[in-house]
Design a protein around this motif. Structure first.
Motif: not given
Ligand SMILES: Cc1cc2nc3c(=O)[nH]c(=O)nc-3n(C[C@H](O)[C@H](O)[C@H](O)COP(=O)(O)OP(=O)(O)OC[C@H]3O[C@@H](n4cnc5c(N)ncnc54)[C@H](O)[C@@H]3O)c2cc1C
Length: 383
Positions: A366-367, A124, A199, A360-361, A134-135, A159-161, A126-127, A208
């Motif tokens: 925080e979100v 899946f 990772m 995080i995922y 991301g978030s 980071f797509i598992s 998305m990221t 990933h």
């Molecule tokens: C092991 C692993 C597996 C994953 N597998 C998948 C997958 O299969 N498919 C996929 O699509 N994605 C995957 N991801 C990605 C995951 O969905 C994202 O890491 C997650 O959505 C956060 O996005 P980002 O890493 O870009 O962090 P960012 O959006 O850059 O955020 C970084 C940090 O900022 C802080 N933050 C963000 N927004 C806010 C807010 N509104 N208020 C306060 N603090 C905030 C949080 O502490 C956050 O950790 C995976 C990640 C990991 C670590």
């Protein structure tokens, strides 16, 4: 018809006798070795009658309700290979669920059936790297543009598992009508896996991946669900996905405590067993309080899901609490075992590494906290 108690006992035995003995540093980060072991374990799990607790019966699963899945997912996840063996590990557990809810009959046959039967696997995606999603999913940069009756996808995913050697991809992309989900074979021209991103965690089927979509042409039948409704569709996957992680990680943390309890019961220091030291006892008690509270939050949310209720709010609360609680438990287990806990001679270090990303995922904690607080303050929601 087996009772849940019997099924749980079967899973417990399978994990102790079959899955745990196969855990090894040699396979932890080896995508091909994990695929091989998954094939063997899934055949054995089928023979043991415990394959696919959540999967539809028509594809060989047990089609159990969420409350029963909670118990079996927890039990299976005591082994780092357990959920893989039962085909209830991410990303295919939530991928199959999403397909079960949204796929057309043709998509069910082409994508859901082989995933559920463990003949193919999916990711899946998305990221995206900054400035993409991301978030905040509204930052999605991947586009799907109409051209000569086809959809043409362009984008960059990270980071797509499960993305390494996945057969099938589910990809959200921005269209004129809004975010839309697409499901297609990864052999489609224009879909390219760039690398496996190292990772802290191991035991991830398909690693990933970093993925590029470069003029990837898809027909209309690649649309999953309704054009423009992708963000709502994604929630159908995310809410049960994060609760399923809670179920599994409670089992992982339990395993860490089993090892730590065994250690402190034997190890002597300053003339007494570690288990007799009050500070060690406090770590044991606090960990079991964390595990019990995690289980209650998870089971309550599972019961709501079985009743067909929305768990947007409760799954966020469970995700935040459980991800932090199981991290505390793994950390205490590590402390209780001294150097053994830090070493790769015990599974605690692998478990401890696995816990950290869960904050995080599935939505960073925080979100979730900010969404919970907004709902509570805006609508005056009481506990
Ligand atoms: C092991 C692993 C597996 C994953 N597998 C998948 C997958 O299969 N498919 C996929 O699509 N994605 C995957 N991801 C990605 C995951 O969905 C994202 O890491 C997650 O959505 C956060 O996005 P980002 O890493 O870009 O962090 P960012 O959006 O850059 O955020 C970084 C940090 O900022 C802080 N933050 C963000 N927004 C806010 C807010 N509104 N208020 C306060 N603090 C905030 C949080 O502490 C956050 O950790 C995976 C990640 C990991 C670590």
């Amino acid at each position: 018809m087996r009772t849940l108690k019997e099924l749980k006992e079967r899973v417990r035995r399978f994990i102790d006798d079959v899955a745990i003995p196969l855990e090894s540093l040699d396979i932890e980060r080896d995508v091909d070795a994990l695929d091989d072991i998954a094939r063997t374990l899934r055949r054995q799990a089928r023979e043991a009658g415990i394959y696919g607790p959540q999967l539809p019966r028509e594809y060989g699963g047990l089609a159990l309700p969420w409350l029963a899945c909670a118990e079996l997912f927890e039990e299976s996840a005591r082994s780092l290979l357990g959920p893989i063996a039962l085909n209830c590990a991410p990303p295919d557990q939530p991928n199959a669920l999403l397909l079960d809810l949204l796929a057309s009959p043709a998509q069910r046959a082409q994508f859901l059936e082989p995933i559920a039967r463990s003949e193919k696997r999916a990711c899946f995606a998305m990221t995206e790297p900054a400035p993409g999603a991301g978030s905040d999913p509204s930052m999605l940069q991947t586009t799907a543009r109409r051209k000569h009756g086809k959809w043409v996808l362009n984008g960059h995913k990270k980071f797509i598992s499960g993305g390494i050697k996945a057969d099938i991809a589910i990809v959200p992309a921005r269209t004129e009508e809004g975010v839309t989900l697409f499901v297609f074979e990864t052999a489609t021209p224009g879909y390219r896996v760039v690398r496996d991103i190292p990772m802290v965690t191991g035991y991830q089927i398909g690693g990933h991946a970093e993925i590029l979509l470069e003029d990837c042409e898809l027909a209309d039948d690649a649309v999953l669900g309704v054009v423009g409704k992708g963000l709502a569709h994604i929630q159908l996957r995310l809410e049960p996905a994060r609760l399923s992680h809670c179920m599994r990680f409670i089992g992982r943390a339990r395993r860490a405590m089993d090892i730590a309890q065994g250690y402190v019961n034997e190890r002597v220091s300053f003339g007494a067993r570690l288990a007799e030291q009050q500070q060690v006892q406090a770590m044991v008690a606090d960990s079991h309080i964390d595990l019990h509270a995690s289980r209650l939050l998870t089971l309550h949310c599972a019961a709501l899901m079985d009743e067909g209720k929305s768990v947007k709010h409760h799954s966020s609360m469970a995700k935040v609490f459980v991800s932090e609680a199981v991290g505390r438990v793994a950390d205490r287990a590590m402390q209780m075992c001294g150097a053994l806990g830090i070493s790769e001679d015990a599974a605690i270090s692998a478990i401890w590494r696995e816990m950290r990303p869960f904050r995080i995922y599935d939505g960073a904690n925080e979100v979730h906290r900010s969404a919970l607080a907004r709902r509570i303050l805006d609508r005056n929601i009481s506990p």
